[in-house]
Design an enzyme around this catalytic site. Structure first.
Site, PDB file in Angstrom:
ATOM      1  N   VAL A   1      47.913  14.407 -33.930  1.00  0.00           N
ATOM      2  CA  VAL A   1      48.761  13.631 -34.843  1.00  0.00           C
ATOM      3  C   VAL A   1      48.663  14.274 -36.217  1.00  0.00           C
ATOM      4  O   VAL A   1      47.560  14.615 -36.660  1.00  0.00           O
ATOM      5  CB  VAL A   1      48.252  12.175 -34.965  1.00  0.00           C
ATOM      6  CG1 VAL A   1      49.262  11.322 -35.721  1.00  0.00           C
ATOM      7  CG2 VAL A   1      47.995  11.584 -33.598  1.00  0.00           C
TER       8      VAL A   1
ATOM      9  N   ASP B   1      46.083  -2.526 -23.557  1.00  0.00           N
ATOM     10  CA  ASP B   1      45.113  -1.477 -23.932  1.00  0.00           C
ATOM     11  C   ASP B   1      44.536  -1.755 -25.317  1.00  0.00           C
ATOM     12  O   ASP B   1      44.391  -0.852 -26.134  1.00  0.00           O
ATOM     13  CB  ASP B   1      45.816  -0.113 -23.900  1.00  0.00           C
ATOM     14  CG  ASP B   1      44.822   1.032 -23.790  1.00  0.00           C
ATOM     15  OD1 ASP B   1      45.222   2.185 -24.025  1.00  0.00           O
ATOM     16  OD2 ASP B   1      43.640   0.754 -23.503  1.00  0.00           O
TER      17      ASP B   1
ATOM     18  N   LYS C   1      41.933  -1.999 -27.820  1.00  0.00           N
ATOM     19  CA  LYS C   1      40.555  -1.527 -28.016  1.00  0.00           C
ATOM     20  C   LYS C   1      40.493  -0.868 -29.384  1.00  0.00           C
ATOM     21  O   LYS C   1      41.532  -0.520 -29.956  1.00  0.00           O
ATOM     22  CB  LYS C   1      40.168  -0.546 -26.908  1.00  0.00           C
ATOM     23  CG  LYS C   1      41.076   0.660 -26.800  1.00  0.00           C
ATOM     24  CD  LYS C   1      40.746   1.494 -25.568  1.00  0.00           C
ATOM     25  CE  LYS C   1      41.715   2.662 -25.459  1.00  0.00           C
ATOM     26  NZ  LYS C   1      41.551   3.417 -24.222  1.00  0.00           N
TER      27      LYS C   1
ATOM     28  N   ASN D   1      42.727   2.008 -30.503  1.00  0.00           N
ATOM     29  CA  ASN D   1      44.180   1.814 -30.662  1.00  0.00           C
ATOM     30  C   ASN D   1      44.510   0.951 -31.859  1.00  0.00           C
ATOM     31  O   ASN D   1      45.617   0.406 -31.949  1.00  0.00           O
ATOM     32  CB  ASN D   1      44.763   1.173 -29.393  1.00  0.00           C
ATOM     33  CG  ASN D   1      44.828   2.169 -28.253  1.00  0.00           C
ATOM     34  OD1 ASN D   1      44.753   3.370 -28.484  1.00  0.00           O
ATOM     35  ND2 ASN D   1      44.913   1.663 -27.047  1.00  0.00           N
TER      36      ASN D   1
ATOM     37  N   ASP E   1      49.867   2.525 -30.263  1.00  0.00           N
ATOM     38  CA  ASP E   1      49.820   3.097 -28.916  1.00  0.00           C
ATOM     39  C   ASP E   1      50.146   2.104 -27.814  1.00  0.00           C
ATOM     40  O   ASP E   1      49.262   1.560 -27.146  1.00  0.00           O
ATOM     41  CB  ASP E   1      48.465   3.745 -28.642  1.00  0.00           C
ATOM     42  CG  ASP E   1      48.560   4.666 -27.424  1.00  0.00           C
ATOM     43  OD1 ASP E   1      47.661   5.484 -27.222  1.00  0.00           O
ATOM     44  OD2 ASP E   1      49.566   4.546 -26.679  1.00  0.00           O
TER      45      ASP E   1
ATOM     46  N   THR F   1      38.589   4.009 -20.880  1.00  0.00           N
ATOM     47  CA  THR F   1      37.369   3.216 -20.731  1.00  0.00           C
ATOM     48  C   THR F   1      37.622   1.969 -19.896  1.00  0.00           C
ATOM     49  O   THR F   1      38.674   1.366 -19.962  1.00  0.00           O
ATOM     50  CB  THR F   1      36.828   2.781 -22.108  1.00  0.00           C
ATOM     51  OG1 THR F   1      35.823   1.805 -21.858  1.00  0.00           O
ATOM     52  CG2 THR F   1      37.924   2.140 -22.952  1.00  0.00           C
TER      53      THR F   1
HETATM   54  C1  LIG Z   1      44.952   8.801 -36.435  1.00  0.00           C
HETATM   55  N1  LIG Z   1      45.827   8.227 -37.467  1.00  0.00           N
HETATM   56  N2  LIG Z   1      45.438   8.092 -38.750  1.00  0.00           N
HETATM   57  C2  LIG Z   1      46.403   7.544 -39.460  1.00  0.00           C
HETATM   58  C3  LIG Z   1      47.495   7.308 -38.599  1.00  0.00           C
HETATM   59  N3  LIG Z   1      48.718   6.769 -38.803  1.00  0.00           N
HETATM   60  C4  LIG Z   1      49.528   6.677 -37.758  1.00  0.00           C
HETATM   61  N4  LIG Z   1      49.225   7.092 -36.485  1.00  0.00           N
HETATM   62  C5  LIG Z   1      48.032   7.635 -36.271  1.00  0.00           C
HETATM   63  N5  LIG Z   1      47.720   8.040 -35.004  1.00  0.00           N
HETATM   64  C6  LIG Z   1      48.667   7.886 -33.908  1.00  0.00           C
HETATM   65  C7  LIG Z   1      48.620   6.448 -33.379  1.00  0.00           C
HETATM   66  C8  LIG Z   1      49.589   6.265 -32.259  1.00  0.00           C
HETATM   67  C9  LIG Z   1      50.623   5.374 -32.220  1.00  0.00           C
HETATM   68  N6  LIG Z   1      51.334   5.395 -31.074  1.00  0.00           N
HETATM   69  C10 LIG Z   1      50.887   6.272 -30.204  1.00  0.00           C
HETATM   70  N7  LIG Z   1      51.481   6.439 -28.956  1.00  0.00           N
HETATM   71  C11 LIG Z   1      51.031   7.361 -28.049  1.00  0.00           C
HETATM   72  O1  LIG Z   1      50.110   8.121 -28.299  1.00  0.00           O
HETATM   73  N8  LIG Z   1      51.693   7.323 -26.888  1.00  0.00           N
HETATM   74  C12 LIG Z   1      51.421   8.152 -25.792  1.00  0.00           C
HETATM   75  C13 LIG Z   1      50.754   9.359 -25.930  1.00  0.00           C
HETATM   76  C14 LIG Z   1      50.527  10.119 -24.777  1.00  0.00           C
HETATM   77  C15 LIG Z   1      50.946   9.707 -23.514  1.00  0.00           C
HETATM   78  C16 LIG Z   1      51.604   8.482 -23.454  1.00  0.00           C
HETATM   79  C17 LIG Z   1      52.064   7.988 -22.102  1.00  0.00           C
HETATM   80  F1  LIG Z   1      52.979   8.841 -21.662  1.00  0.00           F
HETATM   81  F2  LIG Z   1      51.001   7.949 -21.274  1.00  0.00           F
HETATM   82  F3  LIG Z   1      52.568   6.762 -22.220  1.00  0.00           F
HETATM   83  C18 LIG Z   1      51.854   7.707 -24.552  1.00  0.00           C
HETATM   84  S1  LIG Z   1      49.549   7.126 -30.792  1.00  0.00           S
HETATM   85  C19 LIG Z   1      47.116   7.760 -37.339  1.00  0.00           C
END
Ligand SMILES: Cn1ncc2ncnc(NCCc3cnc(NC(=O)Nc4cccc(C(F)(F)F)c4)s3)c21
Length: 273
Positions: free
Chosen positions: A28, A137, A139, A142, A155, A172
Site C-alpha cells: 500500500v 474479518d 481483527k 483490519n 479490508d 488467523t
Molecule cells: C497501512 N495503512 N496506513 C494508512 C492507511 N490508509 C489506508 N489504507 C491503508 N492500508 C490498506 C487498508 C486496506 C483497505 N482495504 C483493503 N482491501 C484489500 O486489501 N482487499 C483485498 C486484498 C487482496 C485480496 C483480496 C481478495 F481478493 F481476497 F478479496 C482483497 S486493504 C493504510
C-alpha cells in the site's frame, strides 16, 4: 476522488509517495491524485497472486460491497483500476495508521479507549448489517486510525452479503467464532463474536483463545474456554460485556444495539465514539 467520477483511472493520474504497509497480496502506498491533489492510499495487488489464490471473485465482491458503504468508521474504497499485471485499489488514507501497531506499542488499551473503539465498531457493524453485509474479518490488522484518532474498519475482502454463505479458511483462527470453525451455517452474529474477541484483546493485549498449536486454539474456541487473567486489572462490568458476546449459541450473543446500552460502554465510551 469523488465516487461520482466513475472514470477510467490510470497510474498516471497519481503521484506515488511512501509505502504505508505491505500485505499478503501486495503493498500500500501513499498517493496523490494529480488533478484534485486529493491524498489517498493506493493498494497494489498482483494479478498473478490473485489468480493463484483464486480470490478474484472475493475482490470483485469487496469492490461491489464497498461501493455502497458510507460510514465515518468504515474506510472508503473510492474505486479501482488495473494494468497488465496489477490491480490497484483507491482507498481513503488513514493518517494515524494501523491499530495493531498502536496496540503492540501500548500493550493494552485503557477501558475508556477500548470502550470508545468498541462502540464505534458496533455502530459501523449495525450500519453494515442493516445493509445485509457481514464483515467476517474483524481483527486489529483490519483496523486503521483516522486523523482525529477515530477507528476505521478496512479490508472487506472477506465480507459477504448475508444471502450467500460460502467462505474458505485463511489467516488467523483466533477471531473465528465456533460456527465458522465448525463450518456450520453463520450469519451477522459472527461479527458480534469477533467484536467480543477484539474487546478482550484491547483490554488484555492478547486474544482470549490464543494457544501455541492451531488445534488448541480450535478446541478453546469451540469450548468457549474463556478465562480472564488477574493482570492487567479489568473491571467486572467489562468482563460481563465480553461474556455476553463470546457465547457459543450465535442466537444468544448480545445484539449490537444492546451492546451500545451496556453499562461498560455507557460509562466508558466517548460520546463522539
Ligand atoms: C497501512 N495503512 N496506513 C494508512 C492507511 N490508509 C489506508 N489504507 C491503508 N492500508 C490498506 C487498508 C486496506 C483497505 N482495504 C483493503 N482491501 C484489500 O486489501 N482487499 C483485498 C486484498 C487482496 C485480496 C483480496 C481478495 F481478493 F481476497 F478479496 C482483497 S486493504 C493504510
Amino acid at each position: 476522488v469523488s465516487a461520482g467520477e466513475q472514470r477510467r483511472w490510470t497510474l498516471n493520474d497519481f503521484d506515488i509517495g511512501k509505502p504505508l504497509g505491505r500485505g499478503k497480496f501486495g503493498h500500500v502506498y501513499l498517493a496523490r491524485e494529480k488533478r484534485s491533489n486529493h491524498i489517498v492510499a493506493l493498494k497494489v495487488l498482483f494479478k498473478s497472486q490473485l489468480q493463484q489464490s483464486q480470490v478474484e471473485h472475493q475482490l470483485r465482491r469487496e469492490v461491489e460491497i464497498q461501493s455502497h458503504l458510507r460510514h465515518p468508521h468504515i474506510l472508503r474504497l473510492y474505486g479501482y483500476f488495473y494494468d497488465q499485471k496489477r490491480v490497484y485499489l483507491i482507498l481513503e488514507y488513514a493518517p494515524k495508521g494501523e491499530l495493531y501497531k498502536e496496540l503492540q506499542k501500548c500493550k493494552h488499551f485503557s477501558e475508556r479507549r477500548a470502550a470508545t473503539y468498541v462502540a464505534s465498531l458496533a455502530r459501523a457493524l449495525i450500519y453494515c448489517h442493516g445493509k445485509h453485509v457481514i464483515h467476517r474479518d474483524i481483527k486489529p490488522e483490519n483496523l486503521l486510525i483516522g486523523a482525529q484518532g477515530e477507528l476505521k474498519i478496512a479490508d472487506f475482502g472477506w465480507s459477504v452479503h448475508t444471502f450467500n454463505r460460502r467462505r474458505t479458511m485463511c489467516g488467523t483462527l483466533d477471531y473465528l467464532p465456533p460456527e465458522m470453525v465448525e463450518s456450520t451455517e453463520h450469519d451477522a452474529s459472527v461479527d458480534i463474536w469477533s467484536l467480543g474477541i477484539l474487546c478482550y484483546e484491547f483490554l488484555y493485549g492478547v486474544p482470549p483463545f490464543e494457544a501455541k498449536e492451531h488445534s488448541d486454539t480450535y478446541r478453546r474456541i469451540v469450548q468457549v474456554d474463556l478465562k480472564f487473567p488477574p493482570k492487567p486489572i479489568v473491571s467486572s462490568v467489562a468482563k460481563d460485556l465480553i461474556s455476553q458476546m463470546l457465547v457459543k449459541d450465535s442466537t444468544q450473543r448480545l445484539p449490537l444495539h444492546k451492546l451500545l446500552e451496556h453499562p461498560w460502554i455507557v460509562q466508558n465510551a466517548e460520546p463522539s465514539g
